[in-house]
Design an enzyme around this catalytic site. Sequence first.
Site, mmCIF file in Angstrom:
data_model
loop_
_atom_site.group_PDB
_atom_site.id
_atom_site.type_symbol
_atom_site.label_atom_id
_atom_site.label_comp_id
_atom_site.label_asym_id
_atom_site.label_seq_id
_atom_site.Cartn_x
_atom_site.Cartn_y
_atom_site.Cartn_z
ATOM 1 N N SER A 137 0.847 -1.191 0.000
ATOM 2 C CA SER A 137 0.000 0.000 0.000
ATOM 3 C C SER A 137 0.893 1.254 0.000
ATOM 4 C CB SER A 137 -0.960 -0.029 1.197
ATOM 5 O OG SER A 137 -2.004 0.912 1.028
ATOM 6 N N GLU A 176 -1.996 -2.498 -8.185
ATOM 7 C CA GLU A 176 -3.163 -2.813 -7.362
ATOM 8 C C GLU A 176 -3.596 -1.518 -6.684
ATOM 9 O OE1 GLU A 176 -3.580 -2.998 -3.725
ATOM 10 O OE2 GLU A 176 -1.712 -1.887 -3.490
ATOM 11 N N HIS A 225 -5.037 -5.343 -1.565
ATOM 12 C CA HIS A 225 -5.928 -5.171 -0.407
ATOM 13 C C HIS A 225 -7.026 -6.222 -0.464
ATOM 14 C CE1 HIS A 225 -3.921 -1.268 -0.771
ATOM 15 N NE2 HIS A 225 -4.251 -1.023 0.483
#
Length: 307
Positions: free
Chosen positions: A110, A208, A278
């Site tokens: 992330s 992502e 995620h």
Amino acid sequence: MRITPKRLQKGDTIGIISPSSPPNLDNLKKALPFIEELGLNIKMGKSVEAKRGHLAGDDDARLADLHEMFEDPNIAGIICAGGGYGAARYTDRIDFAMIKENPKVFWGYSDITFLHTAIGQYADLVTFHGPMLASDVGKDEFHERSGRMFGQLFGPFELHYTEEVAPLETLVGGQAEGELVGGNLSLIRSSIGTKFELDTKGKILLIEDIDEEPYQVDEMLNHLKMARKFEEVAGIVIGDFKNADPKKPERSLSLDEVFADYFKDLKVPVVKGFKIGHCEPHFSVPLGAKARLDGDARTLTVLPGVE
């Protein structure tokens, strides 16, 4: 060739840091037994419980934690408690030469994508894109397969992603080999125009994200296209895009249409549907390691991230 860190062994100590936002401390506490079950000891960073607005303490404290964990010879690896925002605020002050002299496991994803990119390009170190303690491990929905992915830190073995994990879809066929790079699309985009801009030439690019509507993904992919990040890329791995449904479907392209617009005419393999990001399960991968993407067989093979 990038440096691969030494494998972890039972009895090693790992450092836990919060490079970005304050982690959920209840979830972090629930995650610690998992680390102990791996046979690892724990050293907490000083800023893990700190708060300064949306940050886990001030920039100096978070940077000091990162430096201290890499410099400490008694720390065998570093696992991030969570993401959020803020790692990029001090990246220009990281001592990359010191990190290169003290290579060790570094694990997160992330917002940590910005650190992965910087450390990979300036310290030549393989790092790991995988679930974090408070954000993932400490939650009830943490998947057994996600937990097993930490095993790659204890011995050098190839990772083979097939449709046994989840269905995949080929946008463009063919085969490609190259270093696996990338991670969170928002953070990749935010690196453009900085000294930490992601180098995609000859690389297999992983993307992502979470909570981004199709038009927002469109805008970010267009930015990467205009920055010529797709011109010499070797292949594209499309990971999980959680909560990407448009709020006004009647006025939006679908996410699949957005991906097709940017990737269907590329002359390199592009495969989507990977449970990387995620999501649960979360298939963890070493960034900077050599990988092979087969668009025809719909497989991704990644060489070991530790020695």
